[in-house]
Design a protein around this motif. Structure first.
Motif, PDB file in Angstrom:
ATOM      1  N   ILE A   1       0.847  -1.199   0.000  1.00 42.21           N
ATOM      2  CA  ILE A   1       0.000   0.000   0.000  1.00 42.21           C
ATOM      3  C   ILE A   1       0.882   1.248   0.000  1.00 42.21           C
ATOM      4  O   ILE A   1       0.643   2.205  -0.746  1.00 42.21           O
TER       5      ILE A   1
ATOM      6  N   VAL B   1       2.385   1.713  -3.385  1.00 42.95           N
ATOM      7  CA  VAL B   1       1.380   2.215  -4.329  1.00 42.95           C
ATOM      8  C   VAL B   1       1.154   3.709  -4.116  1.00 42.95           C
ATOM      9  O   VAL B   1       1.052   4.482  -5.082  1.00 42.95           O
TER      10      VAL B   1
ATOM     11  N   LEU C   1       4.027   5.500  -5.724  1.00 39.16           N
ATOM     12  CA  LEU C   1       3.926   5.498  -7.190  1.00 39.16           C
ATOM     13  C   LEU C   1       2.834   6.459  -7.647  1.00 39.16           C
ATOM     14  O   LEU C   1       2.983   7.169  -8.643  1.00 39.16           O
ATOM     15  N   PHE C   2       1.747   6.488  -6.874  1.00 40.53           N
ATOM     16  CA  PHE C   2       0.640   7.363  -7.255  1.00 40.53           C
ATOM     17  C   PHE C   2       1.048   8.827  -7.132  1.00 40.53           C
ATOM     18  O   PHE C   2       0.742   9.646  -7.997  1.00 40.53           O
TER      19      PHE C   2
END
Lengths: 321, 580
Positions: A145, A148, A151-152
């Protein structure tokens, strides 16, 4: 030219590579694998030499990180560097994702191989019937999580730059049709039309924000310039607007990327990026061509015949007079 | 515990058709029609499951043949093996046959039809006649789609996604496109009925003791798949009816000239299409999740986490459809980006659970296990490259290129390995015969290596800017070399399919009897005979954990209680090979 094969590119050494042979994606990967493997068995107390080694590696990684993040040292992971400003930032995002992919994906891959090979059946003994390890399961839920989210965050930063539509210094209207392209320049008579392998050339100035007003006269098409690291659908009834700032002059291959019928495979065009003065000269030359008047008329007829509802595009060009 | 062991199940004890038979009914019905009529009129979930499986494998061979022609065409840049129009038809039909007629029906209606009632201890599906209707709709739909090749205008040539307005009556005249729409309506209804049946069977026909959290993961995944089918497929059906009205009844839903919105089709299609990706994938996740513990001789690691990961994937999959539409410039990029990225989390949990299951186990390299490991590795590659595509700026330059093609072929080729794992694992249960392991392993290596040789150059050629769906391409050395590698990979995959057919023929001609439980497997279906009798069970073991058959065969190991570890109670367990 791009060498063939992502595997070759991923081991490419930077020109300073000989000074820092241990700093590169390979050492990064092995470090990460070590870290993952250690965290997997983290419930057990680490033996001290192991911990020392991992600490040394973590330190090495921390030292290497700034060097790696400067951009110069990183391999391309197979992608084009991008000749536009946003395209180049997209390329850097690509590199960031690729490092994450190599570290996490490579680590997971090695874990799969290790589990399958290390625990290959020897005899008929029934192993310990382990079913849960809650702390471990929480770790491999939380860590992805966090990755992510990282990366987001990077995605949003680059995305905002790519889709930003700053006030342009030049505007080009691009119409895609089965199976060719038409490029017109607001306030100018210049019209470039070409079908299939005629490869019409879209001419644009370098180092300036150039706005593209993209639409389709019939079915979906894809405006795709590989070296700009960008593509966008041309759609009937929908105007798509985006801006490029290309920093390298040159002639770039481009083509339709979205299936549009029989001759989709042949729907090429090219993009020529010129310095501003050459662009002005080219525009003046095109304007003075006697044939353009007929070209405009012909192209207009094509527009009218194919789609009577094409919205009028406001002229936003500032330069080029 | 032994007092329950030989308790006949209610359904097996009561003669289901009011006849005088029998607890010793062997594999056949002794009443009703026999031979071909039996196959045509059956409502037995096992026969329907076999019908589905065989039909879908035939579809795979047909779709695979299209793929081989496509790859042969792309060996050289200006090949004239097929014309441009034929090429467009071929890739349209390749995608359509594989997605609509093979992967989905194989999983959620073929193996699931066979296995779900067995795994939950039910005598049949909840609605056996609806189940039969489902199969006949599917078969009719499959034939309908392929009939497109026989029309004067040929098969449809607008891609398996059929983006408007390329599907309009002007751009795609002819009956081929109508047959395609009709086929999707038929197979769509078939899928909806299968979904209804799966959900009803799993909720209402579980055996005593089979609580939801004792169900095999395959059945769990089929429950979630069934729910996703019910949410997604009606949307596609509605879209297809709109499209048909546009083509024939003068509506303008997808055409600009009448005030319609072509983009609407993409929303409708992908609102079905992305849940569909998981409708395709979840059954195969379930298969390998049931297989890996058996060949690691351990229970599944993190069973509950696996269930919640599946539920999370299903929930997220309903909110990611527009990541197929990033380059339209007409969708909210950050929302669909984060939703798509988040799917990596439950998918990662699954992969780590599979690793955790093997960890510390006794991994047996059977064909089914090799296929499962191949599945995990290939799916990992497809998943990692999917993370790139969830980022809009990266999607912008890889969209509609071979990068995307390679990405989803990594995924679907992983699914094919999952399918093969399932066939090698459950084939003995279904037929009563073993498949040859030596041929199976050769098949695995051809399939696994072929897949990587096929997909890896695809990623690179996509990054070099080669768009998908091109019959001919510029005379570009790097593109050509990479395409040739891809074609070699496709050839290796083709050989693996031939080896599979050979293996079936060998099993047919020289049967090796499997026995009830050749793998010392865990789940309920391995308790009954191979193949199971009519209405499945003559008796049921006590169901006290998620692996009732294993518990029954290993009485000296206490049944699993969630959250604790159990070592072997005695060393006598090592040679425990109890017969049922």
């Amino acid at each position: 030219m791009m060498p063939i094969g992502i595997w070759r590119l991923s081991t490419r050494q930077c020109h300073r590579g000989s000074e820092l042979p241990q700093v590169g994606p390979e050492s990064l990967r092995s470090d990460a694998v070590e870290t993952v493997a250690l965290s997997h068995g983290s419930s057990v107390a680490d033996t001290s030499p192991k911990r020392r080694r991992s600490a040394r590696r973590a330190l090495l990684l921390a030292l290497a990180a700034p060097v790696l993040l400067t951009g110069c040292q990183l391999p391309s992971f197979g992608a084009y560097e991008g000749v536009s400003k946003a395209g180049n930032d997209t390329f850097k995002l690509w590199q960031g994702f690729s490092i994450a992919a190599v570290v996490i994906g490579g680590g997971t891959f090695l874990l799969i191989l290790w589990a399958a090979m290390r625990y290959r059946a020897k005899g008929d003994k029934i192993p310990k019937q382990t079913q849960y390890n809650i702390p471990l399961e929480i770790i491999y839920t939380i860590v992805p999580i966090l990755v992510v989210i990282g990366l987001f965050a990077a995605t949003v930063v680059v995305e905002n730059e790519v889709v930003a539509n700053p006030t342009p210094q030049a505007t080009i209207n691009v119409s895609a049709f089965q199976w060719g392209w038409k490029f017109t320049y607001p306030h100018h008579k210049a019209v470039i039309v070409g079908q299939t392998t005629q490869s019409p050339v879209m001419v644009m100035p370098a180092d300036e924000d150039v706005r593209i007003n993209l639409r389709s006269l019939d079915v979906l098409h894809g405006f795709y310039v590989p070296k700009f690291n960008f593509s966008r659908y041309a759609q009937p009834g929908l105007l798509n607007t985006f801006t490029f700032k290309v920093t390298k002059t040159g002639l770039y291959d481009a083509q339709c990327a979205q299936l549009c019928g029989l001759y989709h495979s042949l729907m090429y065009f090219k993009v020529r990026v010129l310095p501003r003065d050459e662009f002005n000269a080219w525009l003046a030359r095109e304007d003075s061509k006697t044939s353009t008047a007929t070209a405009v008329a012909a192209a207009g007829a094509v527009d009218a015949a194919l789609n009577p509802n094409i919205p009028t595009i406001p002229a936003t060009s500032h330069g080029a007079n | 515990m032994t007092d329950l062991i030989d308790r006949p199940s209610d359904l097996a004890a009561e003669p289901p058709h009011g006849g005088t038979h029998e607890l010793h009914d062997d594999h056949h019905e002794h009443h009703g029609p026999s031979g071909i009529l039996k196959w045509l009129t059956t409502t037995d979930h096992k026969i329907i499951g076999i019908n589905y499986t065989v039909t879908s494998i035939i579809m795979m061979v047909i779709g695979g043949a299209f793929a081989e022609i496509i790859r042969a065409q792309l060996v050289s840049p200006t090949n004239t093996l097929v014309s441009l129009q034929q090429y467009n038809q071929l890739f349209t039909m390749h995608g359509s046959v594989m997605i609509y007629l093979f992967v989905g029906p194989f999983a959620f209606a073929g193996l699931a039809n066979y296995l779900v009632p067995l795994q939950v201890g039910a005598p049949d599906m909840a609605f056996p006649r609806l189940n039969a209707l489902s199969y006949w709709l599917y078969l009719t739909g499959s034939i309908t789609m392929l009939l497109g090749f026989l029309t004067t205008s040929g098969a449809p040539a607008f891609g398996w996604v059929g983006y408007a307005p390329l599907t309009s009556a002007i751009n795609a005249p002819g009956a081929g496109a109508d047959l395609w729409i009709g086929a999707l309506l038929l197979t769509g209804f078939s899928a909806i009925f299968s979904g209804v049946n799966l959900v009803a069977t799993i909720f209402y026909l579980r055996a005593p003791g089979m609580t939801l959290f004792r169900m095999p993961i395959f059945t769990w995944n089929m429950l979630v798949t069934g729910i996703l089918i019910l949410l997604a497929f009606p949307v596609l059906t509605a879209g297809l009816i709109m499209l048909y009205c546009d083509r024939h009844f003068g509506t303008h839903i997808f055409s600009v000239s009448g005030g319609g919105v072509p983009l609407l089709w993409q929303h409708i299609f992908w609102f079905w299409g992305h849940p569909e990706v998981y409708i395709l994938a979840l059954p195969f996740f379930g298969m390998v999740t049931d297989i890996i513990p058996v060949f690691s001789r351990k229970p599944l690691f993190g069973y509950r986490g696996m269930v919640f990961a599946t539920l999370t994937i299903a929930a997220l999959s309903l909110g990611v459809w527009a990541h197929h539409m990033f380059t339209t410039g007409a969708v909210l990029l950050p929302f669909f980006s984060i939703m798509s990225l988040l799917i990596a989390v439950p998918t990662g949990i699954k992969i780590f659970n599979w690793i955790g299951t093997m960890w510390g186990g006794q991994v047996i390299y059977s064909t089914a296990m090799l296929m499962s490991i191949g599945f995990v590795i290939t799916f990992l590659l497809g998943g990692i490259t999917g993370i790139y595509l969830a980022s809009p700026p990266l999607d912008f330059f890889t969209h509609d290129t071979y990068f995307v093609v390679a990405h989803f072929h990594s995924v679907v080729m992983a699914l094919l390995m999952g399918a093969m794992a399932g066939l090698y694992f459950w084939g003995p249960k279904i037929t009563g015969r073993m498949l040859n392991e030596r041929i199976g392993k050769a098949q695995f290596w051809f399939l696994f290596i072929g897949t990587q040789v096929f997909t890896l150059p695809g990623y690179v050629v996509g990054l070099h800017g080669m768009p998908r769906r091109m019959a001919v391409y510029p005379n570009n050395t790097s593109w050509q070399t990479l395409n040739q590698w891809e074609s070699i990979g496709a050839l290796l995959i083709g050989i693996s399919v031939i080896l599979f057919v050979v293996n079936i023929v060998v099993a047919w001609k020289k049967p090796v009897i499997a026995g009830d439980n050749p793998w010392d497997a865990h789940t309920l279906e391995w308790y009954t005979t191979s193949p199971p009798p009519h209405h499945n069970y003559l008796s049921l073991p006590p169901i006290r954990s998620e692996r009732p058959t294993w518990d029954f065969n290993h009485p000296d190991y206490p049944a699993l209680i969630h959250g604790t570890d159990h070592g072997p109670a005695t060393t006598a367990a090592t040679n425990e090979k109890a017969e049922v």
